[in-house]
Design an enzyme around this catalytic site. Structure first.
Site, short mmCIF file in Angstrom:
data_model
loop_
_atom_site.label_atom_id
_atom_site.label_comp_id
_atom_site.label_asym_id
_atom_site.label_seq_id
_atom_site.Cartn_x
_atom_site.Cartn_y
_atom_site.Cartn_z
N ASP A 46 -28.97 -61.40 -1.78
CA ASP A 46 -27.64 -61.90 -2.14
C ASP A 46 -27.59 -63.37 -1.75
O ASP A 46 -28.49 -63.86 -1.05
CB ASP A 46 -26.57 -61.07 -1.37
CG ASP A 46 -25.15 -61.47 -1.72
OD1 ASP A 46 -24.93 -62.12 -2.77
OD2 ASP A 46 -24.22 -61.13 -0.94
N CYS A 55 -26.69 -58.50 -6.42
CA CYS A 55 -25.33 -58.16 -6.88
C CYS A 55 -24.80 -59.16 -7.90
O CYS A 55 -23.90 -58.84 -8.66
CB CYS A 55 -24.39 -58.09 -5.69
SG CYS A 55 -24.39 -59.59 -4.69
N GLN A 79 -19.74 -52.50 -5.21
CA GLN A 79 -21.09 -52.94 -5.54
C GLN A 79 -22.10 -51.88 -5.11
O GLN A 79 -23.02 -51.54 -5.87
CB GLN A 79 -21.38 -54.27 -4.83
CG GLN A 79 -22.75 -54.82 -5.13
CD GLN A 79 -22.89 -55.27 -6.57
OE1 GLN A 79 -22.04 -55.99 -7.08
NE2 GLN A 79 -23.94 -54.85 -7.25
N HIS A 136 -18.52 -54.57 0.56
CA HIS A 136 -18.44 -54.62 -0.92
C HIS A 136 -18.80 -53.23 -1.44
O HIS A 136 -19.84 -53.02 -2.06
CB HIS A 136 -19.39 -55.69 -1.45
CG HIS A 136 -19.09 -56.12 -2.86
ND1 HIS A 136 -18.03 -55.61 -3.60
CD2 HIS A 136 -19.70 -57.03 -3.68
CE1 HIS A 136 -18.02 -56.17 -4.79
NE2 HIS A 136 -19.02 -57.04 -4.86
N ARG A 176 -21.48 -51.35 -12.64
CA ARG A 176 -20.19 -51.61 -12.00
C ARG A 176 -19.08 -50.94 -12.82
O ARG A 176 -18.15 -50.35 -12.27
CB ARG A 176 -19.92 -53.13 -11.91
CG ARG A 176 -20.88 -53.91 -11.03
CD ARG A 176 -20.76 -53.52 -9.57
NE ARG A 176 -19.42 -53.67 -9.06
CZ ARG A 176 -18.88 -54.81 -8.62
NH1 ARG A 176 -19.61 -55.90 -8.56
NH2 ARG A 176 -17.63 -54.85 -8.17
#
Ligand code: CP
Ligand code: NVA
Length: 313
Positions: free
Chosen positions: A232, A272, A140, A137, A300
């Site tokens: 996460d 995230c 992120q 990711h 982001r």
């Protein structure tokens, strides 16, 4: 049989972002520097991507990634076209990629398989941005690195403890943090450690940057003296059928006030999002003054603007 007709520019080393390591460390820090500039002055970049169009392909759900890429393109003067669903179902992926190459300037794709992102890049010849795969990711991680620099003032020497599943988010954090001189400690249940090849790459990057990588099974040892504690979800998109079993296995890895007490008193809490309160993090921790989850979400937008400017200009 004729040789496959990959798009010629795919062979030319054109800048793309299939995973974290497609940017050199210099390019990574330049993108993060630019992210700070676009955050300071939205107006200055308002027409930078005028007339540029980006394909958004999403095989999995998204709030943040999808909306921030759409906003990023529009606030830079460009636009997006979007499609949901599995890539390569109705027609071969190589045909999808070559269609998009005729209409648009870049592809942003959220997929299950990393191979799908790699193949989109190879067949389209466009810059392809990994908007999350099962393996990485990287967008992120860009926003997370921006958030750490803004709040702690540096990367070098920062101890980042990631507690939970050794998943896509953990992989990208390891690859970025290790290159920036951070000390990355990851605590997972046995059997859920990050991919050993990625850990190996991160260790080599850390050795070169003065950072370090530590993979453990004890959450308390990972968070000890940490500047930031990150978690996460325990079951990622695509792992829904394992959720029940994972919830039991991961219960000792919950980030709660007890675990945060082992970190530095002013340690950041990072996630995230989306978060499952009461599972990987308690409501008290995610709502605490130490939580920077919405700074991460805001960044982001800025980090992806900087990425698009870098890939498309
Ligand atoms: N953090 C993140 O990627 O969120 P979405 O799944 O909503 O895009
Ligand atoms: N690891 C999570 C991240 C969501 C942003 C997933 O892949 O579902």
């Amino acid at each position: 049989m004729a040789a496959p007709m990959y798009h010629p520019t795919a062979q030319l080393g054109k800048l793309t972002f299939r995973h974290d390591l497609d940017l050199s460390t210099e390019q990574l820090t330049a993108v993060l520097d630019l992210a700070g500039q676009v955050k300071q002055s939205r107006q200055r970049f308002a027409t930078a991507l005028k007339g540029r169009y980006i394909s958004l392909l999403f095989e999995k759900p998204s709030l943040r990634t999808r909306m921030t890429f759409e906003l990023a393109a529009k606030q830079l003067g460009g636009d997006v076209v979007a499609q949901d669903g599995m890539i390569g179902g109705r027609e071969p992926l190589k045909d999808v990629a070559r269609n998009l190459a005729r209409w648009t300037d870049a592809i942003v794709a959220r997929t299950f398989s990393q191979q799908t992102v790699d193949d989109l890049s190879r067949w389209s010849g466009l810059p392809v941005v990994n908007a999350l795969t099962d393996q990485y990711h990287p967008c992120q991680a860009l926003a997370d690195m921006q958030t750490i620099k803004e709040t702690l003032g540096k990367w070098r020497g920062v101890r980042l403890a990631y507690v939970g599943d050794g998943n896509n988010v953990a992989h990208s954090l390891l690859l970025c943090g290790a290159r920036l001189g951070m000390h990355c400690a990851v605590a997972t249940p046995p059997g859920y450690e990050p991919n050993p090849e990625i850990v190996n790459k991160a260790e080599k990057l850390a050795a070169a940057s003065g950072g370090s990588v530590e993979i453990v099974n004890d959450p308390a040892s990972a968070v000890k003296s940490a500047h930031a504690v990150y978690t996460d979800v325990w079951a990622s998109m695509g792992q829904e059928s394992e959720a029940h079993e994972r919830h039991e296995t991961f219960a000792p890895y919950q980030v709660n006030e007890g675990l945060m007490a082992g970190a530095r008193p002013d340690a950041l809490f990072m996630h995230c999002l989306p978060a499952k309160r009461g599972l990987e993090v308690t409501d008290e921790v995610i709502e605490s003054a130490q939580s920077v989850v919405f700074d991460q979400a805001e960044n982001r937008l800025h980090a992806q603007k900087a990425l698009l400017l870098t890939l498309l200009q």
